[in-house]
Design a protein around this motif. Structure first.
Motif, PDB file in Angstrom:
ATOM      1  N   GLU A 340       0.829  -1.211   0.000  1.00 31.26           N
ATOM      2  CA  GLU A 340       0.000   0.000   0.000  1.00 31.26           C
ATOM      3  C   GLU A 340       0.857   1.253   0.000  1.00 31.26           C
ATOM      4  OE1 GLU A 340      -3.119   2.376  -0.295  1.00 31.26           O
ATOM      5  OE2 GLU A 340      -3.196   0.172  -0.421  1.00 31.26           O
ATOM      6  N   THR A 341       1.975   1.200   0.738  1.00 36.32           N
ATOM      7  CA  THR A 341       2.892   2.347   0.752  1.00 36.32           C
ATOM      8  C   THR A 341       3.475   2.572  -0.641  1.00 36.32           C
ATOM      9  OG1 THR A 341       3.450   1.906   3.053  1.00 36.32           O
ATOM     10  CG2 THR A 341       4.966   3.284   1.808  1.00 36.32           C
ATOM     11  N   ALA A 342       3.845   1.471  -1.317  1.00 34.13           N
ATOM     12  CA  ALA A 342       4.393   1.593  -2.673  1.00 34.13           C
ATOM     13  C   ALA A 342       3.347   2.154  -3.633  1.00 34.13           C
ATOM     14  CB  ALA A 342       4.884   0.223  -3.134  1.00 34.13           C
ATOM     15  N   ARG A 343       2.096   1.721  -3.478  1.00 35.07           N
ATOM     16  CA  ARG A 343       1.052   2.243  -4.358  1.00 35.07           C
ATOM     17  C   ARG A 343       0.825   3.733  -4.115  1.00 35.07           C
ATOM     18  NH1 ARG A 343      -1.314  -2.982  -3.567  1.00 35.07           N
ATOM     19  NH2 ARG A 343      -2.437  -2.251  -1.723  1.00 35.07           N
ATOM     20  N   ALA A 344       0.875   4.155  -2.842  1.00 34.71           N
ATOM     21  CA  ALA A 344       0.722   5.580  -2.534  1.00 34.71           C
ATOM     22  C   ALA A 344       1.866   6.393  -3.126  1.00 34.71           C
ATOM     23  CB  ALA A 344       0.662   5.781  -1.017  1.00 34.71           C
ATOM     24  N   PHE A 345       3.079   5.854  -3.048  1.00 28.63           N
ATOM     25  CA  PHE A 345       4.235   6.539  -3.630  1.00 28.63           C
ATOM     26  C   PHE A 345       4.064   6.662  -5.147  1.00 28.63           C
ATOM     27  CE2 PHE A 345       8.541   7.106  -5.116  1.00 28.63           C
ATOM     28  CZ  PHE A 345       9.136   7.899  -4.141  1.00 28.63           C
ATOM     29  N   ALA A 346       3.523   5.579  -5.753  1.00 30.29           N
ATOM     30  CA  ALA A 346       3.322   5.603  -7.200  1.00 30.29           C
ATOM     31  C   ALA A 346       2.258   6.612  -7.603  1.00 30.29           C
ATOM     32  CB  ALA A 346       2.943   4.210  -7.687  1.00 30.29           C
ATOM     33  N   ARG A 347       1.311   6.881  -6.705  1.00 29.53           N
ATOM     34  CA  ARG A 347       0.272   7.868  -7.016  1.00 29.53           C
ATOM     35  C   ARG A 347       0.753   9.304  -6.843  1.00 29.53           C
ATOM     36  NH1 ARG A 347      -2.953   4.059  -4.151  1.00 29.53           N
ATOM     37  NH2 ARG A 347      -2.822   5.373  -2.291  1.00 29.53           N
ATOM     38  N   GLY A 348       1.967   9.476  -6.329  1.00 30.17           N
ATOM     39  CA  GLY A 348       2.516  10.817  -6.180  1.00 30.17           C
ATOM     40  C   GLY A 348       2.721  11.263  -4.750  1.00 30.17           C
ATOM     41  N   ASP A 349       2.364  10.396  -3.791  1.00 31.60           N
ATOM     42  CA  ASP A 349       2.578  10.738  -2.384  1.00 31.60           C
ATOM     43  C   ASP A 349       4.004  10.332  -2.030  1.00 31.60           C
ATOM     44  OD1 ASP A 349       2.470  11.297   0.261  1.00 31.60           O
ATOM     45  OD2 ASP A 349       0.968   9.769   0.794  1.00 31.60           O
ATOM     46  N   PHE A 350       4.958  11.247  -2.350  1.00 37.80           N
ATOM     47  CA  PHE A 350       6.370  10.908  -2.162  1.00 37.80           C
ATOM     48  C   PHE A 350       6.789  10.890  -0.688  1.00 37.80           C
ATOM     49  CE2 PHE A 350       6.255  12.864  -6.461  1.00 37.80           C
ATOM     50  CZ  PHE A 350       6.490  11.700  -7.179  1.00 37.80           C
ATOM     51  N   ALA A 351       5.891  11.320   0.188  1.00 40.37           N
ATOM     52  CA  ALA A 351       6.207  11.299   1.623  1.00 40.37           C
ATOM     53  C   ALA A 351       5.812   9.970   2.282  1.00 40.37           C
ATOM     54  CB  ALA A 351       5.512  12.458   2.331  1.00 40.37           C
ATOM     55  N   ALA A 352       5.137   9.087   1.483  1.00 39.70           N
ATOM     56  CA  ALA A 352       4.689   7.813   2.042  1.00 39.70           C
ATOM     57  C   ALA A 352       5.884   6.938   2.412  1.00 39.70           C
ATOM     58  CB  ALA A 352       3.811   7.085   1.032  1.00 39.70           C
ATOM     59  N   ARG A 353       5.857   6.425   3.618  1.00 38.45           N
ATOM     60  CA  ARG A 353       6.923   5.546   4.094  1.00 38.45           C
ATOM     61  C   ARG A 353       6.291   4.318   4.785  1.00 38.45           C
ATOM     62  NH1 ARG A 353       8.940   8.563   1.280  1.00 38.45           N
ATOM     63  NH2 ARG A 353      10.864   9.793   1.529  1.00 38.45           N
ATOM     64  N   ALA A 354       6.987   3.232   4.732  1.00 36.97           N
ATOM     65  CA  ALA A 354       6.516   1.988   5.367  1.00 36.97           C
ATOM     66  C   ALA A 354       6.834   2.019   6.854  1.00 36.97           C
ATOM     67  CB  ALA A 354       7.171   0.786   4.712  1.00 36.97           C
ATOM     68  N   ASP A 355       5.779   1.898   7.666  1.00 40.39           N
ATOM     69  CA  ASP A 355       5.950   1.898   9.121  1.00 40.39           C
ATOM     70  C   ASP A 355       5.885   0.459   9.633  1.00 40.39           C
ATOM     71  OD1 ASP A 355       6.220   2.608  11.727  1.00 40.39           O
ATOM     72  OD2 ASP A 355       4.132   3.251  11.991  1.00 40.39           O
ATOM     73  N   ILE A 356       6.945  -0.266   9.395  1.00 43.61           N
ATOM     74  CA  ILE A 356       6.995  -1.679   9.788  1.00 43.61           C
ATOM     75  C   ILE A 356       8.151  -1.856  10.759  1.00 43.61           C
ATOM     76  CG2 ILE A 356       7.316  -4.041   8.981  1.00 43.61           C
ATOM     77  CD1 ILE A 356       6.184  -3.170   6.304  1.00 43.61           C
ATOM     78  N   ARG A 357       7.794  -2.219  11.992  1.00 41.73           N
ATOM     79  CA  ARG A 357       8.827  -2.437  13.013  1.00 41.73           C
ATOM     80  C   ARG A 357       8.980  -3.941  13.221  1.00 41.73           C
ATOM     81  NH1 ARG A 357       5.764   1.917  14.598  1.00 41.73           N
ATOM     82  NH2 ARG A 357       6.924   3.857  14.966  1.00 41.73           N
ATOM     83  N   SER A 358       9.990  -4.462  12.617  1.00 40.63           N
ATOM     84  CA  SER A 358      10.231  -5.902  12.708  1.00 40.63           C
ATOM     85  C   SER A 358      11.717  -6.165  12.548  1.00 40.63           C
ATOM     86  CB  SER A 358       9.435  -6.640  11.616  1.00 40.63           C
ATOM     87  OG  SER A 358       9.773  -8.004  11.627  1.00 40.63           O
ATOM     88  N   HIS A 359      12.181  -7.170  13.264  1.00 40.74           N
ATOM     89  CA  HIS A 359      13.588  -7.564  13.157  1.00 40.74           C
ATOM     90  C   HIS A 359      13.786  -8.673  12.128  1.00 40.74           C
ATOM     91  CE1 HIS A 359      14.686  -5.077  16.577  1.00 40.74           C
ATOM     92  NE2 HIS A 359      13.671  -5.605  17.257  1.00 40.74           N
ATOM     93  N   SER A 360      12.720  -9.019  11.418  1.00 37.62           N
ATOM     94  CA  SER A 360      12.815 -10.087  10.412  1.00 37.62           C
ATOM     95  C   SER A 360      13.187  -9.493   9.055  1.00 37.62           C
ATOM     96  CB  SER A 360      11.465 -10.810  10.309  1.00 37.62           C
ATOM     97  OG  SER A 360      10.481  -9.925   9.803  1.00 37.62           O
ATOM     98  N   GLU A 361      13.189 -10.340   8.047  1.00 37.88           N
ATOM     99  CA  GLU A 361      13.480  -9.902   6.691  1.00 37.88           C
ATOM    100  C   GLU A 361      12.477  -8.873   6.203  1.00 37.88           C
ATOM    101  OE1 GLU A 361      13.498 -12.879   7.786  1.00 37.88           O
ATOM    102  OE2 GLU A 361      15.397 -13.862   7.266  1.00 37.88           O
ATOM    103  N   LEU A 362      11.260  -8.953   6.694  1.00 33.69           N
ATOM    104  CA  LEU A 362      10.251  -7.964   6.290  1.00 33.69           C
ATOM    105  C   LEU A 362      10.621  -6.573   6.803  1.00 33.69           C
ATOM    106  CD1 LEU A 362       6.942  -9.971   6.844  1.00 33.69           C
ATOM    107  CD2 LEU A 362       7.941  -9.265   4.672  1.00 33.69           C
TER     108      LEU A 362
END
Length: 377
Positions: A340-362
């Motif tokens: 969803e963050t990538a789709r928002a960035f593609a729509r022009g929301d260049f401030a969109a960032r992924a808020d994922i707090r995980s110590h895994s590969e994700l």
């Protein structure tokens, strides 16, 4: 001139058509790699345990039939030995004092009555010189069939043969007795001084053999000709069916050598077909002791085991599915958020960032995406 990037339409994937949710993929993997082998192993174990329980049930029922047969045989043997001892005592009296002394002793009613054991209906002595001495249980009478059986036994005993009759009806109440006949004297070619006989009531012997341990079972005894002489039949099944047509009864009566066996058969009672498990064993006299019970009762432990296995298998399946849903969700949620963050960035929301707090590969993937977005911005 570089081509202008065109954002994908909202709500649609960039390429490749409709996506297959990762939740379903993980659940399918869990099902194939975990639950299917577990279920197969469980059902194999159920099949093995079921057969073991069925075999144990059949063996136990056969042991019950054998136990009753041994008990009845033992009681009759004790009665035979008791009569033989009395015969030896009569012979000793005759040897010491003559036939007259014995007859004089037996004319005292108390003497003959003293020889009448608790399981005996009659004690009779027939001197070779003629006459008869009887001690009859109070309240009992001898039918014509009983007298004929005693007469046949006496004839054989005069030839030096000890005999035991088949069960004979004592009266209209369904009680049966057997007649023992043995010669007094006659050993080593010596003359037979007389015949000693007894009638043994089978009812107390049967009660001791069967007891109260067989509730729910139908237990019955047949002589070598298939005549019923004792039973434990709370349901009244034997009165409503031709038990001689039971498969196990036919086999027993047809066999030249009586042996133990367990088999199943179906009987129609009140228009309903019912499946039974039956066992038979023979007494030393060649009589058949039959023990039978409905299969649904005989195999109740098997059904309980199957029900318990299915119940715990369903519990394990539910827990595994719940764990799979939670595990798939813990993977799918960050991936969906990143998408969803990538789709928002593609729509022009260049401030969109992924808020994922995980110590895994994700988590590492989300941080990489955010750094890439920072460099592009």
């Amino acid at each position: 001139m570089p081509a202008e990037a065109r954002p994908p339409e909202e709500g649609k994937p960039a390429a490749g058509g409709r996506r297959f949710p990762i939740l379903y993929t993980l659940l399918l993997v869990l099902l194939v790699t975990g639950l299917v082998p577990l279920s197969i192993a469980a059902w194999k174990q159920v099949a093995i345990s079921r057969q073991s329980l069925i075999t144990a049930t059949q063996e136990n029922q056969l042991m019950v039939a054998a136990s009753i047969a041994r008990s009845l045989s033992s009681s009759l043997e004790e009665a035979r030995v008791q009569l033989m001892k009395l015969s030896d005592m009569f012979e000793a009296v005759i040897r010491e004092g003559g036939q007259g002394i014995l007859e004089k002793m037996l004319r005292d009613r108390g003497t003959m009555a003293g020889y009448l054991a608790s399981d005996m209906v009659l004690v009779r002595y027939l001197p070779a010189t003629g006459g008869r001495f009887d001690a009859l249980r109070e309240g009992s009478s001898l039918s014509g069939s009983l007298e004929r059986a005693l007469a046949q036994g006496a004839e054989l005993a005069r030839r030096g043969e000890a005999t035991l009759s088949d069960p004979i009806a004592l009266g209209p109440q369904g009680a049966y007795a057997v007649a023992f006949s043995t010669p007094v004297g006659g050993d080593e070619g010596k003359p037979v001084h007389g015949v000693l006989q007894s009638l043994i009531d089978l009812a107390p012997l049967w009660e001791r053999a069967v007891g109260t341990r067989l509730l729910g079972y139908t237990v019955f005894a047949l002589d070598g000709n298939g005549n019923l002489f004792a039973s434990l039949d709370e349901e009244g099944m034997l009165d409503r069916t031709d038990f001689k047509n039971f498969d196990i009864v036919r086999k027993f009566l047809a066999a030249p050598t009586k042996s133990k066996e367990t088999s199943g058969f179906t009987v129609s009672l009140d228009g309903v077909n019912r499946d039974f498990l039956a066992s038979v064993d023979a007494t030393n006299q060649g009589w058949g002791i039959f023990v039978q019970v409905e299969k649904r009762l005989a195999y109740s432990s098997v059904q309980a085991m199957i029900y318990s296995t299915i119940t715990w298998a369903m519990v394990a399946l539910a827990l595994a599915l719940a764990l799979g849903v939670w595990l798939a969700g813990s993977i799918a949620r960050p991936v969906n958020q990143l998408a969803e963050t990538a789709r928002a960035f593609a729509r022009g929301d260049f401030a969109a960032r992924a808020d994922i707090r995980s110590h895994s590969e994700l988590g590492e993937l989300a941080q990489t995406y955010n750094r890439m977005s920072d460099q592009i911005q």
